[in-house]
Write a protein that holds these residues in place. Sequence first.
Motif, PDB file in Angstrom:
ATOM      1  N   MET A  82      16.486   4.646  62.056  1.00 56.49           N
ATOM      2  CA  MET A  82      16.107   3.457  62.832  1.00 56.49           C
ATOM      3  C   MET A  82      16.192   2.212  61.962  1.00 56.49           C
ATOM      4  O   MET A  82      15.578   2.167  60.893  1.00 56.49           O
ATOM      5  CB  MET A  82      14.686   3.610  63.374  1.00 56.49           C
ATOM      6  N   MET A  83      16.928   1.230  62.416  1.00 52.81           N
ATOM      7  CA  MET A  83      17.073  -0.023  61.682  1.00 52.81           C
ATOM      8  C   MET A  83      16.028  -1.052  62.143  1.00 52.81           C
ATOM      9  O   MET A  83      15.250  -0.808  63.052  1.00 52.81           O
ATOM     10  CB  MET A  83      18.484  -0.570  61.851  1.00 52.81           C
ATOM     11  N   GLY A  84      16.047  -2.214  61.482  1.00 46.36           N
ATOM     12  CA  GLY A  84      15.009  -3.214  61.687  1.00 46.36           C
ATOM     13  C   GLY A  84      15.413  -4.359  62.591  1.00 46.36           C
ATOM     14  O   GLY A  84      16.411  -4.308  63.321  1.00 46.36           O
ATOM     15  N   ILE A  85      14.627  -5.420  62.539  1.00 51.29           N
ATOM     16  CA  ILE A  85      14.860  -6.611  63.365  1.00 51.29           C
ATOM     17  C   ILE A  85      16.252  -7.175  63.101  1.00 51.29           C
ATOM     18  O   ILE A  85      16.689  -7.272  61.957  1.00 51.29           O
ATOM     19  CB  ILE A  85      13.794  -7.688  63.063  1.00 51.29           C
ATOM     20  N   ALA A  86      16.927  -7.522  64.169  1.00 50.01           N
ATOM     21  CA  ALA A  86      18.253  -8.145  64.114  1.00 50.01           C
ATOM     22  C   ALA A  86      19.324  -7.196  63.601  1.00 50.01           C
ATOM     23  O   ALA A  86      20.439  -7.618  63.333  1.00 50.01           O
ATOM     24  CB  ALA A  86      18.238  -9.407  63.245  1.00 50.01           C
ATOM     25  N   ALA A  87      18.998  -5.911  63.471  1.00 46.50           N
ATOM     26  CA  ALA A  87      19.954  -4.951  62.925  1.00 46.50           C
ATOM     27  C   ALA A  87      20.378  -3.945  63.987  1.00 46.50           C
ATOM     28  O   ALA A  87      19.660  -3.705  64.966  1.00 46.50           O
ATOM     29  CB  ALA A  87      19.360  -4.234  61.722  1.00 46.50           C
ATOM     30  N   GLN A  88      21.525  -3.349  63.769  1.00 48.20           N
ATOM     31  CA  GLN A  88      22.109  -2.396  64.709  1.00 48.20           C
ATOM     32  C   GLN A  88      22.441  -1.107  63.973  1.00 48.20           C
ATOM     33  O   GLN A  88      22.297  -1.013  62.743  1.00 48.20           O
ATOM     34  CB  GLN A  88      23.377  -2.976  65.324  1.00 48.20           C
ATOM     35  N   LEU A  89      22.899  -0.119  64.705  1.00 46.92           N
ATOM     36  CA  LEU A  89      23.266   1.149  64.072  1.00 46.92           C
ATOM     37  C   LEU A  89      24.339   0.953  63.007  1.00 46.92           C
ATOM     38  O   LEU A  89      24.402   1.702  62.023  1.00 46.92           O
ATOM     39  CB  LEU A  89      23.681   2.182  65.119  1.00 46.92           C
ATOM     40  N   VAL A  90      25.199  -0.062  63.165  1.00 48.14           N
ATOM     41  CA  VAL A  90      26.267  -0.288  62.191  1.00 48.14           C
ATOM     42  C   VAL A  90      25.737  -0.796  60.859  1.00 48.14           C
ATOM     43  O   VAL A  90      26.481  -0.825  59.865  1.00 48.14           O
ATOM     44  CB  VAL A  90      27.329  -1.264  62.733  1.00 48.14           C
ATOM     45  N   HIS A  91      24.488  -1.194  60.802  1.00 43.68           N
ATOM     46  CA  HIS A  91      23.921  -1.655  59.539  1.00 43.68           C
ATOM     47  C   HIS A  91      23.499  -0.509  58.623  1.00 43.68           C
ATOM     48  O   HIS A  91      23.091  -0.751  57.488  1.00 43.68           O
ATOM     49  CB  HIS A  91      22.753  -2.613  59.797  1.00 43.68           C
ATOM     50  N   TRP A  92      23.567   0.743  59.122  1.00 48.36           N
ATOM     51  CA  TRP A  92      23.433   1.886  58.222  1.00 48.36           C
ATOM     52  C   TRP A  92      24.799   2.112  57.578  1.00 48.36           C
ATOM     53  O   TRP A  92      25.749   2.457  58.259  1.00 48.36           O
ATOM     54  CB  TRP A  92      23.005   3.138  58.991  1.00 48.36           C
ATOM     55  N   PRO A  93      24.927   1.924  56.262  1.00 50.27           N
ATOM     56  CA  PRO A  93      26.246   2.008  55.617  1.00 50.27           C
ATOM     57  C   PRO A  93      26.862   3.402  55.752  1.00 50.27           C
ATOM     58  O   PRO A  93      26.168   4.417  55.633  1.00 50.27           O
ATOM     59  CB  PRO A  93      25.942   1.692  54.141  1.00 50.27           C
ATOM     60  N   LEU A  94      28.174   3.434  55.970  1.00 54.83           N
ATOM     61  CA  LEU A  94      28.857   4.706  56.144  1.00 54.83           C
ATOM     62  C   LEU A  94      28.724   5.589  54.907  1.00 54.83           C
ATOM     63  O   LEU A  94      28.561   6.809  55.012  1.00 54.83           O
ATOM     64  CB  LEU A  94      30.332   4.463  56.457  1.00 54.83           C
ATOM     65  N   GLY A  95      28.783   4.983  53.724  1.00 49.63           N
ATOM     66  CA  GLY A  95      28.641   5.769  52.503  1.00 49.63           C
ATOM     67  C   GLY A  95      27.283   6.428  52.393  1.00 49.63           C
ATOM     68  O   GLY A  95      27.159   7.550  51.878  1.00 49.63           O
ATOM     69  N   PRO A 141      30.309  -8.661  48.948  1.00 51.78           N
ATOM     70  CA  PRO A 141      30.219  -9.654  50.027  1.00 51.78           C
ATOM     71  C   PRO A 141      31.248  -9.445  51.122  1.00 51.78           C
ATOM     72  O   PRO A 141      31.003  -9.790  52.279  1.00 51.78           O
ATOM     73  CB  PRO A 141      30.407 -10.993  49.307  1.00 51.78           C
ATOM     74  N   VAL A 142      32.397  -8.870  50.786  1.00 50.47           N
ATOM     75  CA  VAL A 142      33.410  -8.598  51.810  1.00 50.47           C
ATOM     76  C   VAL A 142      32.899  -7.538  52.779  1.00 50.47           C
ATOM     77  O   VAL A 142      33.041  -7.661  54.005  1.00 50.47           O
ATOM     78  CB  VAL A 142      34.734  -8.142  51.156  1.00 50.47           C
ATOM     79  N   ALA A 143      32.265  -6.486  52.252  1.00 51.92           N
ATOM     80  CA  ALA A 143      31.702  -5.444  53.104  1.00 51.92           C
ATOM     81  C   ALA A 143      30.567  -5.987  53.958  1.00 51.92           C
ATOM     82  O   ALA A 143      30.429  -5.634  55.136  1.00 51.92           O
ATOM     83  CB  ALA A 143      31.214  -4.275  52.243  1.00 51.92           C
ATOM     84  N   VAL A 144      29.739  -6.856  53.363  1.00 51.13           N
ATOM     85  CA  VAL A 144      28.643  -7.477  54.121  1.00 51.13           C
ATOM     86  C   VAL A 144      29.210  -8.288  55.280  1.00 51.13           C
ATOM     87  O   VAL A 144      28.727  -8.217  56.416  1.00 51.13           O
ATOM     88  CB  VAL A 144      27.789  -8.373  53.198  1.00 51.13           C
ATOM     89  N   ALA A 145      30.256  -9.060  55.013  1.00 51.19           N
ATOM     90  CA  ALA A 145      30.875  -9.884  56.053  1.00 51.19           C
ATOM     91  C   ALA A 145      31.489  -9.020  57.146  1.00 51.19           C
ATOM     92  O   ALA A 145      31.377  -9.341  58.340  1.00 51.19           O
ATOM     93  CB  ALA A 145      31.934 -10.794  55.428  1.00 51.19           C
ATOM     94  N   GLU A 146      32.120  -7.914  56.760  1.00 48.22           N
ATOM     95  CA  GLU A 146      32.731  -7.032  57.756  1.00 48.22           C
ATOM     96  C   GLU A 146      31.670  -6.440  58.683  1.00 48.22           C
ATOM     97  O   GLU A 146      31.864  -6.384  59.904  1.00 48.22           O
ATOM     98  CB  GLU A 146      33.505  -5.918  57.050  1.00 48.22           C
ATOM     99  N   THR A 147      30.564  -6.000  58.114  1.00 45.76           N
ATOM    100  CA  THR A 147      29.500  -5.427  58.940  1.00 45.76           C
ATOM    101  C   THR A 147      28.887  -6.482  59.849  1.00 45.76           C
ATOM    102  O   THR A 147      28.620  -6.225  61.027  1.00 45.76           O
ATOM    103  CB  THR A 147      28.403  -4.802  58.052  1.00 45.76           C
ATOM    104  N   ALA A 148      28.664  -7.679  59.315  1.00 49.63           N
ATOM    105  CA  ALA A 148      28.102  -8.765  60.125  1.00 49.63           C
ATOM    106  C   ALA A 148      29.037  -9.123  61.272  1.00 49.63           C
ATOM    107  O   ALA A 148      28.590  -9.381  62.403  1.00 49.63           O
ATOM    108  CB  ALA A 148      27.837  -9.984  59.246  1.00 49.63           C
ATOM    109  N   GLY A 149      30.336  -9.137  61.010  1.00 49.68           N
ATOM    110  CA  GLY A 149      31.294  -9.425  62.074  1.00 49.68           C
ATOM    111  C   GLY A 149      31.320  -8.345  63.130  1.00 49.68           C
ATOM    112  O   GLY A 149      31.384  -8.631  64.335  1.00 49.68           O
TER     113      GLY A 149
END
Length: 311
Positions: A33-46, A195-203
């Motif tokens: 379970m993720m937090g505020i403003a977060a989605q399932l995609v915010h759990w990193p695949l690795g 930062p590239v991975a962070v940007a990809e997840t945010a997008g």
Amino acid sequence: MLNEQIAKDVGPAHLDIAWEQRGDPKHPTVLLMMGIAAQLVHWPLGFLQALVARSLHVVRFDNRDSGHSTHLRDAPPPNLPAALQGDLSSVSYTLSDMAADAVGLLDALKIDAAHVVGASLGGAIAQTIALEHPSRVRSLTTMMSTTGDMSVGQAHPATMKALFGGPPARTREEVVARAVRSYEVVGSPAFPADPVAVAETAGLAYDRDYDEVAIARQAVASVASGDRTRLLRALDVPALVLHGLADTLCDPSGGRATAAAIPGAELVLIDGMGHNLPPGLWERLADHIAAIVRKGEAKAAGTAPRPLERR
């Protein structure tokens, strides 16, 4: 790559819940379970892969009001400042409702009990599941979270100013840029994120759904749910509390208070970890979670914990 599915008519609120699973369903289930403003995609695949490599079945999902799950767009406008002052008239739901959504998803997936793992607000939801639905929880892991006691686990003023000062982000470009800046503030100084991975997840999260008002609804739900400290003292479940000592969004006092409240809880404080899940910690965090899962499985079976297995 996502293999997302939608569970319909979930829980007492009869919501749609977006979810995804990885690993062998015959293995112990870890519900993330993720937090505020977060989605399932915010759990990193690795990180997911590290859990699966430890013979775990992983389920991640969007909470209500996030991602592809139901958004309560017709609910009253949330008023967080008023809620913090004790006026709860704008509350649409509480953590109890969000916990019931998660249990409803377990019902939909025909999973009798799971090892609940929550990050930030997700940790508070995980605690609430353990409190209100104890038969569905074999172990509890709460990460970078707190008890609901407003005297602990609070964000540092400088962090709040850095995150929420200035004009709101609206466009995809603005939201992605804000996410990258936010990681510079709340991330792990000893374990820098790409930062590239962070940007990809945010997008990706923006493309799935961006609902700024829903963020406030979740925040109000957290405030309205109050202090769980007294209730946590009655828990009888293997519990793990993970917290970064460099976390300025949820001060480590929140993790310490959580571990102190839960009988027998294991507290792991990590130097240099902030309010995120950086690649440099995926294996270490997965080891800790796998260990508490083994304890939970052993308790349920009435046996001794088995050694860690990796594939």
